[in-house]
Design a protein around this motif. Structure first.
Motif, PDB file in Angstrom:
ATOM      1  N   GLU A  20      -3.513   5.493   6.382  1.00 42.46           N
ATOM      2  CA  GLU A  20      -4.496   4.500   5.975  1.00 42.46           C
ATOM      3  C   GLU A  20      -3.891   3.513   4.989  1.00 42.46           C
ATOM      4  O   GLU A  20      -2.911   3.817   4.302  1.00 42.46           O
ATOM      5  N   VAL A  21      -4.485   2.318   4.949  1.00 48.14           N
ATOM      6  CA  VAL A  21      -4.019   1.220   4.097  1.00 48.14           C
ATOM      7  C   VAL A  21      -5.248   0.414   3.675  1.00 48.14           C
ATOM      8  O   VAL A  21      -6.367   0.703   4.077  1.00 48.14           O
ATOM      9  N   CYS A  56       0.830  -1.205   0.000  1.00 53.81           N
ATOM     10  CA  CYS A  56       0.000   0.000   0.000  1.00 53.81           C
ATOM     11  C   CYS A  56       0.867   1.260   0.000  1.00 53.81           C
ATOM     12  O   CYS A  56       0.549   2.253  -0.670  1.00 53.81           O
ATOM     13  N   ASP A  57       1.954   1.232   0.741  1.00 54.94           N
ATOM     14  CA  ASP A  57       2.809   2.416   0.882  1.00 54.94           C
ATOM     15  C   ASP A  57       3.636   2.707  -0.365  1.00 54.94           C
ATOM     16  O   ASP A  57       4.080   3.845  -0.560  1.00 54.94           O
ATOM     17  N   THR A  58       3.838   1.692  -1.219  1.00 53.25           N
ATOM     18  CA  THR A  58       4.775   1.874  -2.336  1.00 53.25           C
ATOM     19  C   THR A  58       4.140   1.743  -3.721  1.00 53.25           C
ATOM     20  O   THR A  58       4.551   2.449  -4.647  1.00 53.25           O
ATOM     21  N   ARG A  59       3.134   0.873  -3.880  1.00 54.70           N
ATOM     22  CA  ARG A  59       2.656   0.586  -5.238  1.00 54.70           C
ATOM     23  C   ARG A  59       1.141   0.681  -5.410  1.00 54.70           C
ATOM     24  O   ARG A  59       0.640   0.505  -6.515  1.00 54.70           O
ATOM     25  N   CYS A 116      -8.021   7.677  14.957  1.00 50.39           N
ATOM     26  CA  CYS A 116      -7.828   6.438  14.191  1.00 50.39           C
ATOM     27  C   CYS A 116      -6.872   6.638  13.025  1.00 50.39           C
ATOM     28  O   CYS A 116      -6.127   5.727  12.662  1.00 50.39           O
ATOM     29  N   TRP A 117      -6.842   7.836  12.448  1.00 51.60           N
ATOM     30  CA  TRP A 117      -6.071   8.089  11.228  1.00 51.60           C
ATOM     31  C   TRP A 117      -4.695   8.691  11.501  1.00 51.60           C
ATOM     32  O   TRP A 117      -4.018   9.100  10.575  1.00 51.60           O
ATOM     33  N   ARG A 155      -4.604   2.459   9.417  1.00 49.62           N
ATOM     34  CA  ARG A 155      -3.552   1.446   9.372  1.00 49.62           C
ATOM     35  C   ARG A 155      -3.667   0.359  10.442  1.00 49.62           C
ATOM     36  O   ARG A 155      -3.503  -0.824  10.146  1.00 49.62           O
ATOM     37  N   PRO A 156      -3.920   0.681  11.714  1.00 46.19           N
ATOM     38  CA  PRO A 156      -3.872  -0.386  12.731  1.00 46.19           C
ATOM     39  C   PRO A 156      -5.118  -1.255  12.810  1.00 46.19           C
ATOM     40  O   PRO A 156      -5.164  -2.156  13.653  1.00 46.19           O
TER      41      PRO A 156
END
Length: 365
Positions: A206-207, A142-145, A201-202, A243-244
């Protein structure tokens, strides 16, 4: 559709897809209207998902004010390709009929992480480590692509969580706060508390989330090299969210207590995989997602008891409250204060459905 008509549709679907005259064997049902059957022709097996469009389904994402929606298998089909691209081991889809609500999928067998844990408690750290590493894989993707705009997934905001928690107020609180005036005050202050807490929460971004990520939905699956992969199922409600959220679902599962020490160790492993995370923001986000998930679960327990007559989940209620309160004093004092004021310790036990009847009678008088 009548039961006979439904069976005819299933028989036709199986015949058209190479499984004629194979008797489906029902698997244990879960808390949804979906049903699963195993097919075995002596050479291979597959699973049949039966999710008829006229079944009662609950909006999983908090999009609609009325959470009861028409059932659909479309999300299963849509998320299979996406999560496979992200590096997860997902059951392949062999055939589907969206109009009928039928899907023929790869059979991962029966060895869930839950069953593996039952066979050997000593395997717990290794299995949970596998599960956390799968989240790291997905979130690094999610963070890269990952391009969220093209995914078709629902993106959560505070309003989604507020709608998800409507069931906590409507289906669960009446079971434990039977006085109408007291419940009205509790709900008003609950809503005010959410305005303060939900944005936390944010804090860690986010993912993609699975949304129901726990050991019942993780499986040991044989691979072509003779080893075992971590197979992941029941992912049709995937979304873009804090994310969590999935990490909380795994490590603070109301049904499986892993202990604070192992929880903290696994949380540390996840955190170490992302060098740009701020620890204090991550902890606050983790705590806020824990609140949302477990309040939502309490609402679901109430809904299942009242609408579907399923009360077996009431046994988990005391632990649900324990998880909500864990570290709340330090990370979410507003939450701890609301519970301390409105939900005394004795109200955190499994409720009696008689309370619901008494509440209704008081409200009607």
């Amino acid at each position: 559709m009548t039961a006979i008509g439904r069976q005819d549709a299933i028989d036709r679907f199986l015949r058209d897809n190479g499984w004629a005259d194979i008797q489906p064997v029902a698997l244990v049902d879960d808390a949804s209207a979906r049903k699963y059957y195993r097919l075995d022709n002596g050479r291979q097996t597959a699973l049949l998902m039966d999710f008829p469009p006229d079944a009662i389904s609950v909006d999983p994402h908090g999009i609609y004010e009325n959470p009861e929606r028409p059932a659909s298998v479309t999300p299963v089909i849509a998320t299979t390709s996406l999560l496979s691209q992200a590096g997860w081991r997902i059951p392949a889809i062999y055939a589907s009929d969206v109009a009928l609500g039928l899907v023929l999928i790869e059979d991962f067998g029966d060895l869930t992480f839950t069953r593996a844990l039952d066979l050997s408690e000593a395997s717990k750290p290794a299995l949970y480590l596998r599960a956390v590493d799968q989240l790291i894989t997905l979130h690094q993707y999610c963070d890269t692509r990952f391009e969220s705009a093209d995914s078709g997934l629902v993106r959560y905001g505070p309003d989604n969580f507020k709608r998800m928690l409507q069931s906590f107020k409507a289906d669960y609180l009446p079971l434990i706060v039977t006085d109408v005036a007291k419940r009205s005050r509790a709900i008003s202050e609950f809503d005010a508390m959410l305005e303060v807490v939900l944005p936390n929460c944010w804090k860690s971004g986010e993912v993609i989330i699975h949304r129901d990520y726990h050991v019942d939905n993780l499986m040991l699956v044989e691979n072509d090299e003779g080893g075992e992969d971590c197979g992941i199922i029941d992912f049709q409600d995937a979304a873009i969210a804090p994310r969590p959220y999935d990490l909380v679902s795994l490590l603070r599962d109301v049904r499986h207590d892993i202990g604070v020490e192992l929880e903290n160790s696994l949380k540390d492993r996840y955190y170490a995989a992302f060098e740009n995370l701020d620890r204090s923001d991550f902890e606050m986000s983790y705590a806020a997602c824990n609140m949302v998930r477990n309040f939502r679960i309490l609402g679901r327990f109430g809904w299942l008891a009242i609408k579907a007559g399923k009360r077996r989940y009431f046994d988990f209620i005391p632990r649900c409250w324990e998880l909500i309160l864990r570290d709340a004093d330090r990370n979410l004092p507003e939450l701890a204060a609301w519970i301390g004021h409105h939900i005394p310790a004795e109200a955190r036990m499994a409720p009696s459905l008689l309370s619901r009847q008494q509440s209704s009678e008081q409200g009607a008088s």
